[in-house]
Scaffold this active site. Structure first.
Site, PDB file in Angstrom:
ATOM      1  N   HIS A  55       0.731  -1.073   0.022  1.00 28.04           N
ATOM      2  CA  HIS A  55      -0.077   0.190  -0.106  1.00 28.04           C
ATOM      3  C   HIS A  55       0.848   1.243  -0.220  1.00 28.04           C
ATOM      4  O   HIS A  55       1.602   1.581   1.087  1.00 28.04           O
ATOM      5  CB  HIS A  55      -0.774  -0.005   1.295  1.00 28.04           C
ATOM      6  CG  HIS A  55      -1.683   1.123   1.183  1.00 28.04           C
ATOM      7  ND1 HIS A  55      -3.074   0.886   1.369  1.00 28.04           N
ATOM      8  CD2 HIS A  55      -1.854   2.453   1.125  1.00 28.04           C
ATOM      9  CE1 HIS A  55      -3.842   2.070   1.285  1.00 28.04           C
ATOM     10  NE2 HIS A  55      -2.935   3.076   1.228  1.00 28.04           N
ATOM     11  N   HIS A  57       1.207   5.369  -2.298  1.00 34.41           N
ATOM     12  CA  HIS A  57       0.609   6.315  -3.217  1.00 34.41           C
ATOM     13  C   HIS A  57       1.924   6.793  -3.907  1.00 34.41           C
ATOM     14  O   HIS A  57       2.458   7.757  -3.444  1.00 34.41           O
ATOM     15  CB  HIS A  57      -0.191   7.508  -2.554  1.00 34.41           C
ATOM     16  CG  HIS A  57      -1.251   6.903  -1.691  1.00 34.41           C
ATOM     17  ND1 HIS A  57      -2.669   7.202  -1.960  1.00 34.41           N
ATOM     18  CD2 HIS A  57      -1.421   6.250  -0.607  1.00 34.41           C
ATOM     19  CE1 HIS A  57      -3.560   6.658  -1.256  1.00 34.41           C
ATOM     20  NE2 HIS A  57      -2.516   6.016  -0.429  1.00 34.41           N
ATOM     21  N   GLN A 150      -9.370  10.016  -4.534  1.00 34.36           N
ATOM     22  CA  GLN A 150      -8.974  10.637  -3.546  1.00 34.36           C
ATOM     23  C   GLN A 150      -9.964  11.550  -3.044  1.00 34.36           C
ATOM     24  O   GLN A 150     -10.169  11.768  -1.727  1.00 34.36           O
ATOM     25  CB  GLN A 150      -7.687  11.604  -3.485  1.00 34.36           C
ATOM     26  CG  GLN A 150      -7.295  12.166  -2.612  1.00 34.36           C
ATOM     27  CD  GLN A 150      -6.611  11.533  -1.308  1.00 34.36           C
ATOM     28  OE1 GLN A 150      -5.786  10.992  -1.490  1.00 34.36           O
ATOM     29  NE2 GLN A 150      -7.645  11.130  -0.081  1.00 34.36           N
ATOM     30  N   HIS A 208      -9.535   2.554   0.460  1.00 30.12           N
ATOM     31  CA  HIS A 208      -9.448   3.321   1.644  1.00 30.12           C
ATOM     32  C   HIS A 208     -10.585   3.168   2.516  1.00 30.12           C
ATOM     33  O   HIS A 208     -11.687   4.003   1.982  1.00 30.12           O
ATOM     34  CB  HIS A 208      -8.725   4.486   1.119  1.00 30.12           C
ATOM     35  CG  HIS A 208      -7.532   4.647   0.885  1.00 30.12           C
ATOM     36  ND1 HIS A 208      -6.923   4.041  -0.207  1.00 30.12           N
ATOM     37  CD2 HIS A 208      -6.453   5.386   1.500  1.00 30.12           C
ATOM     38  CE1 HIS A 208      -5.605   4.443  -0.440  1.00 30.12           C
ATOM     39  NE2 HIS A 208      -5.539   5.204   0.536  1.00 30.12           N
ATOM     40  N   GLU A 211     -10.714   5.518   7.267  1.00 27.72           N
ATOM     41  CA  GLU A 211      -9.590   6.257   7.690  1.00 27.72           C
ATOM     42  C   GLU A 211     -10.015   7.508   8.213  1.00 27.72           C
ATOM     43  O   GLU A 211      -9.631   8.495   7.817  1.00 27.72           O
ATOM     44  CB  GLU A 211      -8.676   6.354   6.448  1.00 27.72           C
ATOM     45  CG  GLU A 211      -7.264   6.819   7.180  1.00 27.72           C
ATOM     46  CD  GLU A 211      -6.153   7.084   5.792  1.00 27.72           C
ATOM     47  OE1 GLU A 211      -6.519   7.279   4.742  1.00 27.72           O
ATOM     48  OE2 GLU A 211      -4.853   7.400   6.174  1.00 27.72           O
ATOM     49  N   ASP A 307       2.456   3.456   2.891  1.00 24.27           N
ATOM     50  CA  ASP A 307       1.464   4.228   2.434  1.00 24.27           C
ATOM     51  C   ASP A 307       2.041   5.549   1.588  1.00 24.27           C
ATOM     52  O   ASP A 307       1.445   6.232   0.866  1.00 24.27           O
ATOM     53  CB  ASP A 307       0.521   4.845   3.701  1.00 24.27           C
ATOM     54  CG  ASP A 307      -0.758   5.246   3.398  1.00 24.27           C
ATOM     55  OD1 ASP A 307      -1.384   5.263   2.477  1.00 24.27           O
ATOM     56  OD2 ASP A 307      -1.313   5.765   4.198  1.00 24.27           O
ATOM     57  N   TRP A 313       1.194  13.762   3.398  1.00 22.98           N
ATOM     58  CA  TRP A 313       0.822  12.880   4.492  1.00 22.98           C
ATOM     59  C   TRP A 313       1.600  12.410   5.562  1.00 22.98           C
ATOM     60  O   TRP A 313       1.337  11.691   6.404  1.00 22.98           O
ATOM     61  CB  TRP A 313      -0.426  11.749   4.049  1.00 22.98           C
ATOM     62  CG  TRP A 313      -1.429  12.184   3.165  1.00 22.98           C
ATOM     63  CD1 TRP A 313      -2.627  12.609   3.891  1.00 22.98           C
ATOM     64  CD2 TRP A 313      -1.646  12.381   1.913  1.00 22.98           C
ATOM     65  NE1 TRP A 313      -3.614  12.903   3.062  1.00 22.98           N
ATOM     66  CE2 TRP A 313      -2.887  13.072   1.845  1.00 22.98           C
ATOM     67  CE3 TRP A 313      -1.006  12.364   0.795  1.00 22.98           C
ATOM     68  CZ2 TRP A 313      -3.517  13.012   0.488  1.00 22.98           C
ATOM     69  CZ3 TRP A 313      -1.358  12.577  -0.556  1.00 22.98           C
ATOM     70  CH2 TRP A 313      -2.675  12.827  -0.676  1.00 22.98           C
TER      71      TRP A 313
HETATM   72  N1  17E Z   1      -4.860   9.808   0.911  1.00 19.82           N
HETATM   73  C1  17E Z   1      -5.571   9.279   1.702  1.00 19.82           C
HETATM   74  O1  17E Z   1      -6.851   9.303   1.655  1.00 19.82           O
HETATM   75  N2  17E Z   1      -5.239   8.519   2.855  1.00 19.82           N
HETATM   76  C2  17E Z   1      -3.783   8.337   2.911  1.00 19.82           C
HETATM   77  N3  17E Z   1      -3.406   7.879   4.151  1.00 19.82           N
HETATM   78  C3  17E Z   1      -2.981   9.005   2.087  1.00 19.82           C
HETATM   79  C4  17E Z   1      -3.560   9.500   0.910  1.00 19.82           C
HETATM   80  C5  17E Z   1      -1.457   8.863   2.159  1.00 19.82           C
HETATM   81 FE   FE2 Z   2      -3.267   5.113   1.460  1.00 21.42          FE
END
Ligand code: 17E
Ligand code: FE2
Length: 411
Positions: A55, A57, A150, A208, A211, A307, A313
């Site tokens: 995982h 980006h 996103q 995702h 989170e 990540d 982030w």
């Molecule tokens: N975008 C997101 O929604 N969550 C993350 N942890 C990262 C990007 C890195």
């Molecule tokens: Fe992520």
């Protein structure tokens, strides 16, 4: 080619490995060198199947501070910072950064990467770049691409169309971001859409999922139910699931049954979610990492991801999965002797299940000759001493190795 005296996956005794035509030909306690055969004697070092980044980006890597730094350290400010950087994206810019990051990973013994790529961009610039890079870098890295919305599927203009366009361009997996959608209804419908898209194009799914530190964020139960009912099952992965940290125990007890029945995989990101979560807490501050120990105890597959590497982030990262495991064991309180010794599974065998690598992965006769050698006798030692990668062999070819006496990589 004969590689001698390797402790394969923490074995008590050493083995020799013969590689022919890019495949493992035979593995045994002792193999006689053939006439003229090249031999490398490791003299008792640890051999593992290659590390896997399950995982990350890649499209956002190496952009921290450009044009602004994430001052609050929250996921949501990160998304705002990235939105500004996204306006400046060009294919060359993405390619230059991803090339650098992939080499950082390769130097650390990683040979497979699953990358999420933001498709909430009317031009799909990063997706186009990653599709080309997947081919250009295939001798060094196997790259799997997730179409990742996103800024939402239902909450972003043309979100559904952008997702389908990205899948048509060649994405391997379908993503979603239910906790970011405007409403609970959008959250549910975005998951239904993602699962139907994956079925239509025969793709994997990696969401995702939840989170956030909001215990009311319950995309996971919808995702797992759809995975169960559609039969997509272990083709589905729930990433992050940090809200599970904050769920009440009675709810988790009920949820766990569904999670087991569904067969879905989990990816936790211990470095980044330790940094991003709990930001609106005073004291006590929640760790915000999903319930890894409990998922494992219930026989559910979990891997660990980095990540981010130096982006809105997360302001650090060298492409070493060791750091990820090290943090994961600490924050999940999995520091028993066997927990530590076997923890390489979070960045190898467990991740291989999530990526559906099948018999393309693993140190066994007939499989591609992909493996790494660490300067340690077992993984406990490797993790504790941050052991360098002595060799990363892919398809029988040495693609990376560390400079003797240092942790710097020759590449
Ligand atoms: N975008 C997101 O929604 N969550 C993350 N942890 C990262 C990007 C890195
Ligand atoms: Fe992520």
């Amino acid at each position: 080619m004969l590689y001698q005296n390797l402790y394969i996956e923490n074995a008590d005794t050493t083995s020799d490995i013969r590689v022919t035509d890019g495949k493992f030909e035979e593995i045994a306690a002792h193999l006689e060198p053939r006439e003229g055969e090249e031999c490398v004697d490791f003299g008792g070092k640890l051999a593992l199947p290659p590390f896997i980044e399950s995982h990350v980006h890649l499209d956002t890597c190496l952009t921290a501070g450009d044009p602004v730094w994430n001052m609050s350290g929250t996921l949501f400010e990160g998304i705002e910072c990235w939105s500004l950087r996204k306006e400046k994206l060009t294919k060359d810019d993405v390619k230059e950064r991803v090339n650098r990051v992939v080499r950082m990973y390769a130097a650390n013994g990683i040979q497979h990467i699953r990358t999420h790529v933001d498709v909430t961009d009317p031009k799909l610039t990063a997706m186009e770049a990653l599709i080309e890079l997947r081919e250009e870098l295939k001798d060094v890295m196997n790259i799997q691409i997730v179409a990742f919305p996103q800024e939402g599927i239902e909450s972003y203009p043309n979100g559904r169309k952008l997702m389908e366009d990205a899948v048509r361009m060649g994405a391997d997996c379908v993503g979603a971001i239910p906790h970011f959608e405007f409403t609970r209804e959008y959250s549910v419908s975005s998951l239904n859409f993602a699962m139907e898209l994956a079925e239509k194009y025969d793709k994997l799914v990696d969401v995702h999922c939840d989170e956030i530190d909001d215990e009311a964020s319950r995309g996971l139960e919808t995702l797992a139910t759809r995975a169960l009912e559609s039969g997509l099952a272990d083709r589905v992965t729930a990433s992050h699931t940090t809200a599970m940290h904050s769920y009440n125990n009675a709810y988790v007890q009920r949820l766990m049954r569904l999670l087991k029945m569904s067969g879905i995989n989990f990816v936790a990101n211990p470095l980044v979610n330790t940094h991003l979560q709990g930001r609106i807490d005073t004291y006590p501050k929640r760790r915000g990492i999903t319930r890894v120990k409990e998922l494992r105890a219930n026989g559910i597959n979990v891997s660990f991801g980095h990540d981010d590497i130096f982006d809105p982030w997360y302001p650090m990262g060298t492409g070493s999965m060791r750091d990820v495991v090290f943090m994961g064991l600490h924050v999940c309180q999995m520091m028993g002797y066997e927990d530590i010794r076997s923890s390489y599974n979070f960045i190898s065998n467990n991740a291989a299940r999530t990526l559906h690598l099948g018999d393309k992965y693993g140190i066994a006769a007939g499989r591609p000759a992909d493996f790494i050698v660490l300067d340690a006798k077992d993984y406990y030692d490797a993790l504790n001493t941050n052991a360098p990668v002595l060799a990363s062999v892919k398809g029988g070819v040495k693609i990376a190795a560390s400079i003797p006496g240092t942790k710097k990589a020759l590449f």
